[in-house]
Write a protein that holds these residues in place. Structure first.
Motif, short mmCIF file in Angstrom:
data_model
loop_
_atom_site.label_atom_id
_atom_site.label_comp_id
_atom_site.label_asym_id
_atom_site.label_seq_id
_atom_site.Cartn_x
_atom_site.Cartn_y
_atom_site.Cartn_z
N SER A 76 0.68 -1.32 -0.02
CA SER A 76 0.05 0.16 0.10
C SER A 76 0.88 1.32 -0.07
O SER A 76 0.49 2.27 -0.90
CB SER A 76 -0.86 0.17 1.14
N GLU A 77 1.89 1.18 0.71
CA GLU A 77 2.74 2.42 0.74
C GLU A 77 3.38 2.59 -0.46
O GLU A 77 3.68 3.80 -0.86
CB GLU A 77 3.77 2.04 1.72
N ALA A 78 4.01 1.48 -1.26
CA ALA A 78 4.66 1.63 -2.29
C ALA A 78 3.58 2.33 -3.48
O ALA A 78 4.03 3.05 -4.34
CB ALA A 78 5.07 0.45 -3.01
N LEU A 79 2.26 1.59 -3.60
CA LEU A 79 1.43 2.09 -4.48
C LEU A 79 0.99 3.61 -4.17
O LEU A 79 0.77 4.12 -5.26
CB LEU A 79 0.28 1.20 -4.52
N ARG A 80 0.79 4.02 -3.37
CA ARG A 80 0.52 5.20 -2.94
C ARG A 80 1.50 6.29 -3.48
O ARG A 80 1.24 7.26 -3.99
CB ARG A 80 0.35 5.51 -1.30
N MET A 81 2.91 5.94 -3.38
CA MET A 81 3.91 6.66 -3.72
C MET A 81 3.79 6.86 -5.19
O MET A 81 3.85 7.89 -5.98
CB MET A 81 5.48 6.27 -3.41
N LEU A 100 -7.18 2.15 -1.43
CA LEU A 100 -6.57 3.44 -2.37
C LEU A 100 -7.88 4.14 -3.01
O LEU A 100 -7.41 5.24 -3.57
CB LEU A 100 -5.60 2.68 -3.26
N GLY A 101 -8.85 3.57 -2.97
CA GLY A 101 -9.87 4.20 -3.61
C GLY A 101 -10.52 3.50 -5.14
O GLY A 101 -11.42 3.94 -5.74
N PHE A 102 -9.82 2.46 -5.50
CA PHE A 102 -10.27 1.93 -6.63
C PHE A 102 -11.68 1.23 -6.41
O PHE A 102 -12.01 0.83 -5.47
CB PHE A 102 -9.12 0.69 -6.94
N ARG A 108 -8.43 10.18 -10.53
CA ARG A 108 -7.78 10.88 -9.92
C ARG A 108 -8.56 11.50 -8.62
O ARG A 108 -7.96 11.63 -7.59
CB ARG A 108 -7.09 11.99 -10.74
N ARG A 109 -9.56 11.84 -8.66
CA ARG A 109 -10.41 12.57 -7.71
C ARG A 109 -11.01 11.52 -6.59
O ARG A 109 -11.24 11.88 -5.60
CB ARG A 109 -11.61 13.22 -8.38
N ASP A 110 -10.83 10.44 -7.02
CA ASP A 110 -11.17 9.49 -5.87
C ASP A 110 -10.08 8.76 -5.13
O ASP A 110 -10.16 7.82 -4.15
CB ASP A 110 -11.89 8.10 -6.67
N PHE A 111 -8.56 8.99 -5.47
CA PHE A 111 -7.38 8.49 -4.90
C PHE A 111 -7.52 8.72 -3.53
O PHE A 111 -7.45 10.03 -2.90
CB PHE A 111 -6.10 9.14 -5.50
N ILE A 112 -7.28 7.77 -2.63
CA ILE A 112 -7.38 7.98 -1.22
C ILE A 112 -5.85 8.08 -0.78
O ILE A 112 -5.31 7.23 -0.78
CB ILE A 112 -8.18 6.70 -0.13
N ASP A 113 -5.50 9.38 -0.39
CA ASP A 113 -4.08 9.47 -0.01
C ASP A 113 -4.14 10.32 1.28
O ASP A 113 -4.29 11.50 1.44
CB ASP A 113 -3.27 10.50 -1.05
N PRO A 114 -3.55 9.48 2.18
CA PRO A 114 -3.60 10.24 3.78
C PRO A 114 -2.69 11.39 3.61
O PRO A 114 -3.06 12.43 4.43
CB PRO A 114 -3.02 9.21 4.59
N GLN A 115 -1.46 10.97 3.03
CA GLN A 115 -0.48 12.26 3.10
C GLN A 115 -1.36 13.57 2.36
O GLN A 115 -0.97 14.86 3.04
CB GLN A 115 0.58 11.89 2.29
N ALA A 116 -2.12 13.52 1.30
CA ALA A 116 -2.59 14.74 0.91
C ALA A 116 -3.93 15.21 1.63
O ALA A 116 -3.90 16.59 1.71
CB ALA A 116 -3.29 14.32 -0.60
#
Length: 199
Positions: free
Chosen positions: A114-119, A151-153, A179-187
């Motif tokens: 999950s960490e790799a895919l988010r990057m 991740l939002g898929f 793009r608008r559905d991407f779940i990114d805690p960092q963002a």
């Protein structure tokens, strides 16, 4: 010879995502020769170490000739390859691509995939301006389905008996992420702290 599509190195405290190297062959073979890791792939597990060397040569060729990105997922401390991720079938005009990934069995269950895919997704959406990423997953691979869903898929359909591996037919669950559905805690964290005045 330069690659066709530049690929940045991505890193976190636990991971380093870099170009695959020739000396990654033993670690890559350890992943792709594991029947458990390869259980839901569209090809059988490798049986010969030379297959890893051939795959690395193919990756180098593809990087020169095609719009494809392939990251070695390496442990940040040892630089040992523990997995890989490829972004392929890329249509830059349409802003879409497909993604695939694998992780050594000993490194699973720690949130590293999950960490790799988010990057990677962060780079594809923010760095390259893509708008849609797709993933083809065997619906029996529940762990992988849960991973992309976090991740939002969204699961958009099923292709029945799409693959035949080792005499067994397998379906494909088709996932899509806008793009608008991407779940990114960092963002989310950055947005939540934007504009907060200094005290």
């Amino acid at each position: 010879m330069p690659t066709r599509l530049p690929q940045p190195e991505l890193s976190s405290l636990r991971l380093r995502l870099r170009e695959p190297r020739e000396d990654d062959a033993p670690a890559l073979f350890a992943i792709h020769s594991d029947p458990q890791v390869m259980r839901y792939w569209s090809c059988p597990a490798w049986t010969r170490p030379a297959q890893a060397e051939q795959k690395l040569a193919e990756i180098r060729r593809q990087r020169r000739e095609l719009d494809i990105l392939v990251w070695a997922i390496a442990d940040a401390h040892s630089d040992l390859l523990i997995g890989s991720s490829a972004v392929f079938a890329m249509n830059l005009e349409q802003g879409r691509a497909e993604i695939g990934y694998s992780l050594h069995r000993d490194w699973q269950g720690r949130g590293l995939a999950s960490e790799a895919l988010r990057m990677i997704l962060r780079h594809l959406f923010d760095g390259m301006g893509l708008r849609r990423i797709e993933a083809d997953i065997d619906p029996r691979n529940l762990a992988s389905c849960r991973l992309v869903e976090k991740l939002g898929f969204v699961r958009e359909g099923t292709l029945h008996e799409r693959w035949q591996v080792n005499g067994e037919c397998a379906d494909s669950a088709l996932y899509g992420l806008l793009r608008r559905d991407f779940i990114d805690p960092q963002a989310t964290y950055a947005q939540g702290h934007a504009g907060v005045p200094a005290r």
